[in-house]
Structures are given as structure tokens and as C-alpha cells.
Design a protein around this motif. Structure first.
Motif: not given
Length: 267
Positions: A152-159, A162-170, A232-237
Motif C-alpha cells: 500500500x505504501x509503495x503503490x502511493x509513493x509510485x504516483x 512520478x514527476x521526479x522521474x523516480x521509479x517504484x516497484x515491488x 511496472x509496479x508488481x512482480x510476483x515470482x
């Protein structure tokens, strides 16, 4: 110029394997450990001291980090602990500490480093969560809660970044062979009414990790994300991850029965 990558919890488990692989791929890797002096001589990359359950350690870390480097390209949040145990048998203090380490520790460190990422207006934050951040199994209520909270935290942080060109993923691994069980913490209490069920669960967990595959797919996924310009955000492995997640969302009863059947097989 080499990218500089910070990997927390890099002295064992996923963190060690990820940091080593990235080093072998030519990246400048900085790892963290609570006890770097115990491990440094065996590692090809630099270890810095960090305890994500200690506010003083977290708050002093950026200064110590940027005394060693001039730029941070990627943060890989990996450090954490596994608390196993039935929910009612786990004390609230144990549950609170699980959240303090896995969730708050990760959040606090990330927040300490965000000003540096924003100032340079680029970067990447990759967090190694768990499949139990997307679904839950018995005997890991607080661990699962901590991993759900990270999602939940990183889903919000990803948005927000975005304007700082910082990518967030799990990255959300299923069960793989690491030291997660041997280094885990277990519930302190034992309630007689759960004795039979606890035995089933412990047998199920042992069987699951005894048969677990090597963690190569997780390591390869993280390395690929480091190289991906727009992940992309989610990466189940893990084998069957997609099917399990689909069952939970679209046929929960089938998912539930599947879990119960697996547990009861270990009677």
C-alpha cells in the motif's frame, strides 16, 4: 559511469544473492548489515552498518552513505525478518516489532533517502516484498500484514514520485530456498486448543520449504528491474504465482479449499 546500487540486508538470503549478482554485472554495489564486520572479508562489495529497527541507525545512515558515494541510482529494500506463528499465539509486542522492522524500518529508510532522489530528479526504488503481501496463509498473520502494508505504501509513493522521474516497484517472491526459516522468529505462546492444527501447519511449512526451488528467478527479476528504464509496479515470482493470485481474486473459495487441502495432507 557505473550505476550505484544500495541493497539493504545484503549479508544473507536474497540480499546477499542480489548484491553479489549486481556486482558481477558491473554495478557499484553498497550493501548493509547489522554486523558488517562479521561478513565484510567474505564479500566483493562494501558493507555499511544499518539496523532498520533502530531509528538512530537509520537517521545517521544517509550521512555515512554519502561519505562513500556521490550519487545513488537505485535503492533495493530487502532487509527484514520473518515472524511465524498462529495469530492468537503471537504476542502483540511480537506483532508490533514485526511491523516496526519490516514496514516502518523500510519506510523510515526510504524517507531518509527520498530528498537525495528528488534533488537529482531520477532514481529507482525496488522493494523485495513477498507473495504474502498479495495474499495470506495461516501461521504468518503479522508477517503478511507487514508485507501488505508495504504494498500500500509503495503503490502511493509510485504516483507521488512520478514527476521526479523516480521509479517504484515491488518484487513478490513465493517460497524459495533461503535462510528465512532458520533466521525466523516464532510465536512465544502456545495455546492447547491449537496443538493439532499447529502440528499440521508446521509440517506443511517444512514440506513447502524443503521442496522450494533455488532463488535464481528472484535474483534475475531484480537485476532485470535495475536495467529496466520503466518497470511496472508488481512482480510476483515463482511457479504458479499467477494462478494462485487469480484464484484468490476470482474464486476465493477455490483458493481457500486448495490451501486447506494442502495443510490437511500433512496430517
Amino acid at each position: 559511469m557505473k550505476q550505484t546500487i544500495l541493497v539493504t540486508g545484503a549479508s544473507s538470503g536474497f540480499g546477499l544473492l542480489i548484491a553479489t549478482k549486481l556486482h558481477e554485472n558491473g554495478f557499484h554495489v553498497i550493501g548493509t548489515s547489522r554486523y558488517p564486520e562479521k561478513h565484510q572479508s567474505l564479500l566483493p562489495f562494501k558493507l555499511l552498518s544499518l539496523d532498520i529497527a533502530d531509528d538512530n541507525s537509520i537517521q545517521s545512515f544517509p550521512t555515512r552513505l554519502f561519505n562513500k558515494i556521490s550519487q545513488l541510482d537505485v535503492l533495493i529494500n530487502n532487509a527484514g525478518v520473518y515472524l511465524s506463528g498462529l495469530a492468537e499465539e503471537t504476542t502483540i509486542d511480537q506483532g508490533r516489532q514485526q511491523l516496526e522492522t519490516n514496514f516502518w524500518g523500510t519506510v523510515k529508510l526510504t524517507n531518509e533517502l527520498l530528498p537525495y532522489f528528488r534533488k537529482q530528479r531520477f532514481g529507482k526504488i525496488i522493494t523485495v516484498g513477498s507473495i504474502m503481501g498479495l495474499l495470506s496463509f495461516p501461521n504468518a498473520a503479522y508477517y503478511s500484514a507487514s508485507k501488505h502494508a508495504l504494498e500500500g505504501y509503495f503503490k502511493s509513493l509510485r504516483f507521488e514520485l512520478n514527476e521526479f522521474n523516480i521509479k517504484v516497484c515491488m518484487v513478490e517472491p513465493m517460497a524459495f530456498k533461503t535462510n528465512i526459516i532458520t533466521s525466523s522468529v516464532t510465536a512465544e505462546r502456545k495455546i492447547d486448543g491449537y496443538d493439532s492444527y499447529r502440528k499440521k501447519i508446521e509440517s506443511f511449512a517444512k514440506d513447502l520449504f524443503d521442496k522450494a526451488p533455488e532463488p535464481t528467478p528472484v535474483i534475475n527479476t531484480v537485476v532485470a528491474l535495475v536495467k529496466d528504464k520503466n518497470p511496472k509496479f508488481n512482480h510476483p515470482v515463482g511457479k504458479g504465482a499467477g494462478i494462485i493470485l487469480a484464484l484468490q481474486h476470482f474464486s476465493y473459495k477455490t483458493f481457500e479449499n486448495s490451501v486447506l487441502n494442502q495443510i490437511n495432507k500433512n496430517v
